[in-house]
Design an enzyme around this catalytic site. Structure first.
Site, PDB file in Angstrom:
ATOM      1  N   CYS B 111      -6.346  -0.247   8.269  1.00  0.00           N
ATOM      2  CA  CYS B 111      -5.485   0.722   7.597  1.00  0.00           C
ATOM      3  C   CYS B 111      -4.069   0.303   7.936  1.00  0.00           C
ATOM      4  CB  CYS B 111      -5.754   2.149   8.070  1.00  0.00           C
ATOM      5  SG  CYS B 111      -4.635   3.341   7.289  1.00  0.00           S
ATOM      6  N   CYS B 114      -1.592   3.337   8.596  1.00  0.00           N
ATOM      7  CA  CYS B 114      -1.756   4.257   9.713  1.00  0.00           C
ATOM      8  C   CYS B 114      -3.091   4.022  10.404  1.00  0.00           C
ATOM      9  CB  CYS B 114      -1.620   5.700   9.234  1.00  0.00           C
ATOM     10  SG  CYS B 114      -1.604   6.880  10.573  1.00  0.00           S
ATOM     11  N   SER B 115      -4.089   4.823  10.110  1.00  0.00           N
ATOM     12  CA  SER B 115      -5.306   4.773  10.917  1.00  0.00           C
ATOM     13  C   SER B 115      -6.517   5.338  10.193  1.00  0.00           C
ATOM     14  CB  SER B 115      -5.091   5.571  12.197  1.00  0.00           C
ATOM     15  OG  SER B 115      -4.784   6.905  11.842  1.00  0.00           O
ATOM     16  N   CYS B 116      -6.494   5.381   8.863  1.00  0.00           N
ATOM     17  CA  CYS B 116      -7.609   5.983   8.146  1.00  0.00           C
ATOM     18  C   CYS B 116      -8.902   5.234   8.488  1.00  0.00           C
ATOM     19  CB  CYS B 116      -7.347   5.960   6.649  1.00  0.00           C
ATOM     20  SG  CYS B 116      -6.001   7.078   6.223  1.00  0.00           S
TER      21      CYS B 116
END
Lengths: 95, 210
Positions: B111, B114-116
């Site tokens: 991702c 971000c951090s999905c």
């Protein structure tokens, strides 16, 4: 247009990836759960969380840990919505 | 976590090795509970849910797919529905997409923004997944990244890097290791590691000891 600090795909770096595992600390889990609860209650949504993170000053973004960014974002969103008054959390934390 | 009432002054809530953010998070919860924006019990329940999530659910999906080609088709068509079919919680994200590694194609998930991550099925993402070097280099140098994780792909294997979003999260179905014919679903699931479902590792060849 200059690229935003969160937009990391292909960002030039040779830095190695730190693969150490890290168990979430209590406050990190709490932050995650608070945001999750606020989302479930419809107080804020995932896009607002992202926008808040992405609006951090770039040097702060680089310095902050993952959940420090979440905390920054949720505080921003709650202030914008009038749930938190400006400075309210800081006053609570003042010794 | 504070369970105290509010008839006395707040005791200091930081401990030595915690960052200031720790006290800030606790104070924020207190304020939101006082304002009746959230209930303490609901936050506790959310914490319980978060810590209950592990890669075991994702591994079960993969193992079932290895055993049952028709299930694997349904998994590839709609991973949310496939998870629900096994009684698993696919989480709140609108779409979970399963992709299959083959002899010819390897998938790597990142991702970049971000951090999905399919947290309901895999547990919390590892720190490195959220780190700036991984988010950068998974795109610019994916073979180098794989090599850092110990995966060397043959030159003729196509490498597809999938960039997650808040609306689409990916789950890699790794290749079933050779010599695993006859293993049960549970035994197969034990071979499916978190990292193999992100695409930075191959599944284990033999079950971990213990």
């Amino acid at each position: 247009m200059e690229r935003a600090v969160h937009d990391r795909g292909g960002w030039p770096t040779d830095a190695r990836i730190d693969r150490r595992e890290h168990e979430l600390a209590d406050w990190e889990l709490l932050t995650d759960a608070l945001v999750g609860t606020l989302m479930r209650e419809g107080v804020m949504n995932v896009d607002e969380l992202r926008r808040g993170i992405e609006s951090m000053p770039p040097d702060e973004y680089e310095r902050a840990s993952y959940y420090e960014r979440w905390l920054y974002s949720v505080e921003t969103a709650l202030r914008e919505k009038g749930v938190l008054a400006p400075g309210e959390l800081d006053r609570r934390l003042a010794p | 976590m504070s369970d105290h009432g509010h008839d006395h002054p707040h005791a200091p809530v930081t401990s030595g090795d915690e960052p200031p953010a720790a006290a800030r998070a606790r104070a924020l919860e207190d304020l939101l509970v006082e304002k009746r924006v959230v209930r303490h019990e609901d936050v506790r329940q959310m914490i319980d849910w978060l810590v209950s999530r592990t890669p075991a659910d994702g591994a079960r999906l993969v193992a079932r797919g290895w055993l049952d080609p028709e299930f694997e088709e349904r998994l590839l068509a709609d991973a949310r529905a496939a998870a629900l079919e096994l009684g698993l919680d696919p989480g709140p994200s609108p779409r979970v997409v399963a992709v299959e590694n083959t002899e010819a194609v390897h998938h790597l998930v990142v991702c970049t923004l971000c951090s999905c991550y399919p947290r309901a099925l895999l547990g919390p993402p590892p720190d490195w997944y959220k780190s700036l070097p991984y988010r950068s280099r998974a795109v610019s140098d994916p073979r180098g990244v794989l090599s850092e994780f110990g995966v060397e792909l043959d030159d003729d294997v196509e490498l597809r890097v999938l960039d997650s979003t808040a609306d689409i999260r990916y789950l890699v179905i790794p290749r079933r290791p050779p010599g695993t014919e006859g293993l049960s679903e549970e035994e197969l699931a034990a071979l499916v590691t978190r990292d193999s479902m992100i695409g930075v590792a191959q599944p284990l060849a033999t079950a971990p000891a213990g």
